[in-house]
Write a protein that holds these residues in place. Structure first.
Motif, short mmCIF file in Angstrom:
data_model
loop_
_atom_site.label_atom_id
_atom_site.label_comp_id
_atom_site.label_asym_id
_atom_site.label_seq_id
_atom_site.Cartn_x
_atom_site.Cartn_y
_atom_site.Cartn_z
N GLY A 106 0.58 -0.69 -0.05
CA GLY A 106 0.21 -0.17 -0.08
C GLY A 106 0.81 1.01 -0.03
O GLY A 106 1.84 1.24 0.64
N ASP A 107 0.55 2.55 -0.61
CA ASP A 107 1.78 3.35 -0.51
C ASP A 107 0.48 4.68 -0.41
O ASP A 107 -0.50 5.21 -1.40
CB ASP A 107 2.02 3.23 -2.14
N ASN A 108 0.66 5.58 0.34
CA ASN A 108 -0.08 6.96 0.25
C ASN A 108 0.34 7.93 0.87
O ASN A 108 1.20 8.21 1.69
CB ASN A 108 -1.64 6.75 1.26
N GLY A 169 2.59 9.24 -10.36
CA GLY A 169 2.04 8.32 -9.28
C GLY A 169 2.39 7.00 -10.62
O GLY A 169 3.64 7.47 -11.21
N HIS A 170 2.26 5.89 -9.92
CA HIS A 170 2.07 4.02 -10.60
C HIS A 170 1.63 3.33 -10.15
O HIS A 170 0.49 3.17 -9.38
CB HIS A 170 3.92 4.25 -10.20
N GLY A 171 1.67 2.16 -10.95
CA GLY A 171 0.85 0.82 -10.54
C GLY A 171 1.74 0.16 -8.98
O GLY A 171 2.82 1.08 -8.87
N LEU A 176 6.65 -2.42 -5.20
CA LEU A 176 5.98 -0.55 -4.72
C LEU A 176 5.83 0.26 -6.09
O LEU A 176 4.48 0.67 -5.99
CB LEU A 176 6.98 0.01 -3.73
N HIS A 177 6.39 0.15 -7.31
CA HIS A 177 6.57 0.73 -8.19
C HIS A 177 6.46 -0.32 -9.51
O HIS A 177 7.14 -0.85 -9.89
CB HIS A 177 7.50 1.29 -9.12
N GLU A 178 5.00 -0.16 -10.30
CA GLU A 178 5.37 -1.23 -11.25
C GLU A 178 4.08 -0.33 -12.45
O GLU A 178 4.06 0.87 -12.12
CB GLU A 178 3.51 -1.63 -10.72
N ILE A 200 -3.48 0.97 -8.30
CA ILE A 200 -2.02 2.50 -8.38
C ILE A 200 -2.69 3.53 -7.92
O ILE A 200 -3.27 3.53 -6.72
CB ILE A 200 -3.01 3.07 -10.21
N ALA A 201 -1.30 4.00 -7.64
CA ALA A 201 -1.02 4.90 -6.80
C ALA A 201 -1.51 6.06 -7.51
O ALA A 201 -0.91 6.34 -8.19
CB ALA A 201 0.36 4.77 -6.19
N ILE A 202 -2.40 7.25 -7.51
CA ILE A 202 -2.89 8.96 -7.85
C ILE A 202 -1.57 9.34 -6.59
O ILE A 202 -2.08 9.11 -5.54
CB ILE A 202 -4.29 8.53 -8.31
N GLU A 203 -0.69 10.63 -7.43
CA GLU A 203 -0.22 11.26 -6.26
C GLU A 203 0.01 12.90 -6.94
O GLU A 203 1.08 12.62 -6.81
CB GLU A 203 0.97 10.40 -5.50
N PRO A 204 -0.87 13.62 -6.51
CA PRO A 204 -0.38 14.65 -7.74
C PRO A 204 0.45 15.13 -6.00
O PRO A 204 0.35 15.54 -5.31
CB PRO A 204 -2.29 15.16 -7.34
N PHE A 233 -0.66 14.82 -2.02
CA PHE A 233 -1.93 13.62 -1.20
C PHE A 233 -1.12 12.46 -2.21
O PHE A 233 -1.34 12.90 -3.69
CB PHE A 233 -3.28 14.07 -1.17
N GLU A 234 -2.17 11.09 -1.76
CA GLU A 234 -2.06 9.77 -2.58
C GLU A 234 -2.74 8.75 -1.67
O GLU A 234 -2.58 8.89 -0.24
CB GLU A 234 -0.01 9.71 -2.81
N HIS A 235 -3.37 7.91 -2.77
CA HIS A 235 -4.32 6.92 -2.33
C HIS A 235 -3.74 5.71 -3.13
O HIS A 235 -3.08 5.93 -4.23
CB HIS A 235 -5.05 7.19 -2.69
MG MG Z 1 3.79 6.23 -4.81
#
Ligand code: MG
Length: 250
Positions: A106-108, A169-171, A176-178, A200-204, A233-235
């Motif tokens: 998980g990444d946030n 952001g990334h898969g 962790l990063h895909e 996916i991680a979306i992170e503006p 911020f990221e989810h």
């Molecule tokens: Mg991230």
């Protein structure tokens, strides 16, 4: 690497990894206050993640030395926690962390106020957080990656902010990063199509001034080139036929 779709079972594991990541972020954010060091905040996140039978995703990742990236004021991302870095009233503190549980990450991230912050800093944080949710709304099967990035970018640029382009952001999943990379800019209708089972991680990463960034001599910390503030911020989310499912929730 190509995009790896996750099974329902894998997404359930990622939900637990996400819960641990989200709770660690919440605890770290609650510790933000004048007088605490960024290393102490990092320790709180580390202890919580370990207490849950998980591991910090970032610790030793490409040699990163800590559980959390803690980036203060003009630092955008990848700030290194330091016992000598004492937070001060008025700082804005971006904390980014992840946990790996049963082989999935998980990444946030979120930006927290240290005591009372300026109205300008407050607005930057609010708009950045809102832009994440604007992006999440576009994260629906059948849409394309460009729909997410374009929506985030339009939301922030129309409010006078810069959108960092050098990092995305990334898969996320067993790694962790895909793939794919998930930029915070784009063209509607362009880019990879979103499919159910994508995670996916979306992170503006949004700046008060220009979008240009540079990396400090420690080879990690990314700062705004003009020294103005940045927020992040990221989810981590799972794509479905309907609204995306936010996995980093506690
Ligand atoms: Mg991230």
């Amino acid at each position: 690497m190509s995009i790896v779709l996750k099974t329902r079972r894998e997404i359930e594991i990622m939900r637990e990894a996400g819960r641990i990541s989200a709770q660690a972020l919440k605890l770290a954010g609650e510790a933000v206050a004048p007088g605490i060091s960024t290393a102490e905040i990092d320790r709180i996140a580390y202890d919580y993640i370990k207490s849950q039978g998980a591991k910090p995703s970032f610790l030793h990742y490409n040699g990163f030395p800590a559980t959390a990236c803690i980036s203060v004021n003009h630092e955008v991302i990848h700030g290194i926690p330091d016992k000598k870095h004492i937070l001060r009233e008025g700082d804005i503190v971006s904390i980014d962390l992840g946990a790996v549980y049963q082989g999935f990450h998980g990444d946030n991230a979120a930006t927290f106020a240290c005591g009372k912050i300026s109205p300008a800093a407050e607005r930057l944080c609010t708009v950045t957080k809102e832009s994440l949710y604007v992006g999440l709304k576009k994260a629906v099967a059948g849409n394309r990656l460009g729909d997410i990035g374009a929506a985030i970018c339009e939301y922030c640029v129309s409010r006078g902010y810069g959108v960092v382009r050098d990092y995305t952001g990334h898969g996320v999943g067993a790694h962790l990063h895909e793939d794919p990379s998930v930029p915070n800019y784009g063209t509607p209708g362009k880019g990879a199509r979103l499919l159910p089972g994508m995670t996916i991680a979306i992170e503006p990463m949004i700046t008060e001034g220009a979008e240009e960034v540079k990396v400090l001599r420690n080879d990690w910390t990314v700062v705004t080139a003009d020294g103005k503030l940045a927020a992040h911020f990221e989810h981590t989310v799972a794509i479905t036929e309907g609204e995306c499912v936010i996995l980093t929730q506690c």
